[in-house]
Design a protein around this motif. Sequence first.
Motif, PDB file in Angstrom:
ATOM      1  N   MET A   1       0.839  -1.186   0.000  1.00  0.00           N
ATOM      2  CA  MET A   1       0.000   0.000   0.000  1.00  0.00           C
ATOM      3  C   MET A   1       0.884   1.250   0.000  1.00  0.00           C
ATOM      4  SD  MET A   1      -2.704   1.235   2.912  1.00  0.00           S
ATOM      5  CE  MET A   1      -3.145  -0.462   3.245  1.00  0.00           C
ATOM      6  N   SER A   2       0.561   2.166  -0.904  1.00  0.00           N
ATOM      7  CA  SER A   2       1.328   3.404  -1.013  1.00  0.00           C
ATOM      8  C   SER A   2       0.378   4.589  -1.106  1.00  0.00           C
ATOM      9  CB  SER A   2       2.241   3.366  -2.246  1.00  0.00           C
ATOM     10  OG  SER A   2       3.116   2.259  -2.212  1.00  0.00           O
ATOM     11  N   ALA A   3       0.939   5.784  -0.995  1.00  0.00           N
ATOM     12  CA  ALA A   3       0.126   6.998  -1.105  1.00  0.00           C
ATOM     13  C   ALA A   3      -0.577   7.024  -2.455  1.00  0.00           C
ATOM     14  CB  ALA A   3       1.012   8.224  -0.945  1.00  0.00           C
ATOM     15  N   GLY A   4      -1.877   7.324  -2.399  1.00  0.00           N
ATOM     16  CA  GLY A   4      -2.670   7.405  -3.624  1.00  0.00           C
ATOM     17  C   GLY A   4      -3.366   6.120  -4.008  1.00  0.00           C
ATOM     18  N   ASP A   5      -2.974   4.994  -3.415  1.00  0.00           N
ATOM     19  CA  ASP A   5      -3.643   3.724  -3.711  1.00  0.00           C
ATOM     20  C   ASP A   5      -5.068   3.730  -3.172  1.00  0.00           C
ATOM     21  OD1 ASP A   5      -1.370   2.805  -4.898  1.00  0.00           O
ATOM     22  OD2 ASP A   5      -0.737   1.533  -3.221  1.00  0.00           O
ATOM     23  N   LYS A   6      -5.916   2.908  -3.749  1.00  0.00           N
ATOM     24  CA  LYS A   6      -7.292   2.746  -3.270  1.00  0.00           C
ATOM     25  C   LYS A   6      -7.407   1.429  -2.516  1.00  0.00           C
ATOM     26  CE  LYS A   6      -9.907   5.435  -6.711  1.00  0.00           C
ATOM     27  NZ  LYS A   6      -8.763   6.025  -7.443  1.00  0.00           N
ATOM     28  N   VAL A   7      -8.060   1.481  -1.355  1.00  0.00           N
ATOM     29  CA  VAL A   7      -8.262   0.298  -0.519  1.00  0.00           C
ATOM     30  C   VAL A   7      -9.745   0.184  -0.176  1.00  0.00           C
ATOM     31  CG1 VAL A   7      -7.677  -0.858   1.644  1.00  0.00           C
ATOM     32  CG2 VAL A   7      -5.948   0.522   0.462  1.00  0.00           C
ATOM     33  N   ALA A   8     -10.347  -0.923  -0.538  1.00  0.00           N
ATOM     34  CA  ALA A   8     -11.756  -1.163  -0.224  1.00  0.00           C
ATOM     35  C   ALA A   8     -11.873  -1.659   1.212  1.00  0.00           C
ATOM     36  CB  ALA A   8     -12.353  -2.179  -1.192  1.00  0.00           C
ATOM     37  N   ILE A   9     -12.725  -1.007   1.993  1.00  0.00           N
ATOM     38  CA  ILE A   9     -12.913  -1.370   3.401  1.00  0.00           C
ATOM     39  C   ILE A   9     -14.410  -1.419   3.711  1.00  0.00           C
ATOM     40  CG2 ILE A   9     -12.586  -0.643   5.795  1.00  0.00           C
ATOM     41  CD1 ILE A   9      -9.975   0.517   5.109  1.00  0.00           C
ATOM     42  N   VAL A  10     -14.812  -2.487   4.365  1.00  0.00           N
ATOM     43  CA  VAL A  10     -16.207  -2.620   4.783  1.00  0.00           C
ATOM     44  C   VAL A  10     -16.519  -1.578   5.848  1.00  0.00           C
ATOM     45  CG1 VAL A  10     -17.785  -4.112   6.082  1.00  0.00           C
ATOM     46  CG2 VAL A  10     -16.469  -5.054   4.184  1.00  0.00           C
ATOM     47  N   GLN A  11     -17.713  -1.017   5.785  1.00  0.00           N
ATOM     48  CA  GLN A  11     -18.183  -0.083   6.817  1.00  0.00           C
ATOM     49  C   GLN A  11     -19.562  -0.521   7.292  1.00  0.00           C
ATOM     50  OE1 GLN A  11     -17.918   3.974   5.438  1.00  0.00           O
ATOM     51  NE2 GLN A  11     -15.700   3.993   5.479  1.00  0.00           N
ATOM     52  N   PRO A  12     -19.725  -0.797   8.591  1.00  0.00           N
ATOM     53  CA  PRO A  12     -18.720  -0.628   9.648  1.00  0.00           C
ATOM     54  C   PRO A  12     -17.755  -1.814   9.718  1.00  0.00           C
ATOM     55  CG  PRO A  12     -20.734  -1.460  10.605  1.00  0.00           C
ATOM     56  CD  PRO A  12     -21.019  -1.236   9.143  1.00  0.00           C
ATOM     57  N   ASP A  13     -16.569  -1.533  10.220  1.00  0.00           N
ATOM     58  CA  ASP A  13     -15.581  -2.558  10.498  1.00  0.00           C
ATOM     59  C   ASP A  13     -14.631  -1.975  11.546  1.00  0.00           C
ATOM     60  OD1 ASP A  13     -14.805  -5.211   8.432  1.00  0.00           O
ATOM     61  OD2 ASP A  13     -13.600  -4.769  10.190  1.00  0.00           O
ATOM     62  N   TYR A  14     -13.615  -2.741  11.894  1.00  0.00           N
ATOM     63  CA  TYR A  14     -12.700  -2.311  12.949  1.00  0.00           C
ATOM     64  C   TYR A  14     -12.070  -0.969  12.585  1.00  0.00           C
ATOM     65  CZ  TYR A  14      -9.118  -2.647  16.572  1.00  0.00           C
ATOM     66  OH  TYR A  14      -8.325  -2.404  17.663  1.00  0.00           O
ATOM     67  N   PHE A  15     -12.162   0.015  13.475  1.00  0.00           N
ATOM     68  CA  PHE A  15     -11.780   1.394  13.173  1.00  0.00           C
ATOM     69  C   PHE A  15     -10.311   1.540  12.789  1.00  0.00           C
ATOM     70  CE2 PHE A  15     -10.394   0.957  17.493  1.00  0.00           C
ATOM     71  CZ  PHE A  15      -9.324   1.839  17.633  1.00  0.00           C
ATOM     72  N   ALA A  16      -9.443   0.689  13.329  1.00  0.00           N
ATOM     73  CA  ALA A  16      -8.008   0.820  13.066  1.00  0.00           C
ATOM     74  C   ALA A  16      -7.672   0.569  11.601  1.00  0.00           C
ATOM     75  CB  ALA A  16      -7.215  -0.133  13.957  1.00  0.00           C
TER      76      ALA A  16
ATOM     77  N   LYS B   1     -13.243  -1.994  -9.783  1.00  0.00           N
ATOM     78  CA  LYS B   1     -13.226  -1.374 -11.108  1.00  0.00           C
ATOM     79  C   LYS B   1     -12.598   0.016 -11.062  1.00  0.00           C
ATOM     80  CE  LYS B   1     -17.201  -3.737 -13.190  1.00  0.00           C
ATOM     81  NZ  LYS B   1     -18.578  -3.568 -13.738  1.00  0.00           N
ATOM     82  N   ALA B   2     -12.759   0.698  -9.917  1.00  0.00           N
ATOM     83  CA  ALA B   2     -12.198   2.057  -9.767  1.00  0.00           C
ATOM     84  C   ALA B   2     -10.713   2.049  -9.426  1.00  0.00           C
ATOM     85  CB  ALA B   2     -12.973   2.819  -8.701  1.00  0.00           C
ATOM     86  N   GLY B   3     -10.144   0.841  -9.264  1.00  0.00           N
ATOM     87  CA  GLY B   3      -8.704   0.771  -9.031  1.00  0.00           C
ATOM     88  C   GLY B   3      -8.268   0.223  -7.694  1.00  0.00           C
ATOM     89  N   ALA B   4      -9.201  -0.125  -6.816  1.00  0.00           N
ATOM     90  CA  ALA B   4      -8.818  -0.701  -5.519  1.00  0.00           C
ATOM     91  C   ALA B   4      -8.181  -2.069  -5.731  1.00  0.00           C
ATOM     92  CB  ALA B   4     -10.035  -0.821  -4.608  1.00  0.00           C
ATOM     93  N   ARG B   5      -7.018  -2.256  -5.172  1.00  0.00           N
ATOM     94  CA  ARG B   5      -6.319  -3.534  -5.313  1.00  0.00           C
ATOM     95  C   ARG B   5      -6.147  -4.241  -3.978  1.00  0.00           C
ATOM     96  NH1 ARG B   5      -8.150  -3.327  -9.257  1.00  0.00           N
ATOM     97  NH2 ARG B   5      -7.299  -3.153 -11.369  1.00  0.00           N
ATOM     98  N   VAL B   6      -6.723  -3.678  -2.942  1.00  0.00           N
ATOM     99  CA  VAL B   6      -6.688  -4.301  -1.618  1.00  0.00           C
ATOM    100  C   VAL B   6      -8.089  -4.219  -1.017  1.00  0.00           C
ATOM    101  CG1 VAL B   6      -5.714  -4.260   0.716  1.00  0.00           C
ATOM    102  CG2 VAL B   6      -4.268  -3.667  -1.245  1.00  0.00           C
ATOM    103  N   PHE B   7      -8.531  -5.309  -0.419  1.00  0.00           N
ATOM    104  CA  PHE B   7      -9.827  -5.349   0.269  1.00  0.00           C
ATOM    105  C   PHE B   7      -9.603  -5.860   1.680  1.00  0.00           C
ATOM    106  CE2 PHE B   7     -13.882  -7.886   1.046  1.00  0.00           C
ATOM    107  CZ  PHE B   7     -14.568  -6.789   1.543  1.00  0.00           C
TER     108      PHE B   7
END
Length: 243
Positions: free
Chosen positions: A1-16, A54-60
């Motif tokens: 993970m680097s600056a500008g990358d997209k990361v998909a995160i479930v909401q709600p999920d662990y805040f950290a 599709k928008a570019g997130a490569r981490v979930f």
Amino acid sequence: MSAGDKVAIVQPDYFANRKLVQFFGAEIAPVKLDYLAATGHAGIDLGQLEAAFKAGARVFVFSNPNNPAGVIYADSEINAIARLAQAYGATVIVDQRYSRLLYPGSHYTHLRANPYAPDNLITIIGPSKMESLSGYRVGVAFGSAALIDRMEKLQAIVSLRAGGYSHSVLRTWFAEPAGWLQERVALHQAIRDALLARLRDMLLTLRVINVWSSDLLCANWSNLTGLRFWRICVFRLAITWKH
């Protein structure tokens, strides 16, 4: 993970999880979990997850059972997540630290066991939840050799890692006494059931989720004012605060 990358995160999920993404300068692509309306499944919006890929997130990143809602992802949801991640070449990090705390009647599917599980999959488990050993800061990660090698290199330069003496805790965790797990689950379930009974006895117009994992409860308090919520906590639930 680097600056500008997209990361998909479930909401709600662990805040950290969100805090870590923000620290690295990455962009969060939220994926809704409609746990209040879900029955027999967690309620993940798979359309939003695919849109994020599709928008570019490569981490979930997600937790199963979900922390804090306590809902468990159904077989069909796990299968869909695996297929989507594989199709878009995404790395999946799944926090399964509540996967040992499952109440009778629940059904659990490990993403790693799915035939379509992505190659870039990290599964995290540990004794911080079920065993209440969070203070030792130890856990276990499963993944491909390449991913684990990168984790090892990071651990080598991180000073705030678990001390060597904490690793001895894992000896008992890997060889727990017979019947201990069932007894521990029953104790957690007693806490959950007592809280549910107390809340429902108040006859409030709120929705409380009957969670299938963890001793956390999620309730919709949106119809209550701050003062009324405080009165309920103090006078009906006997909750106190220390200053």
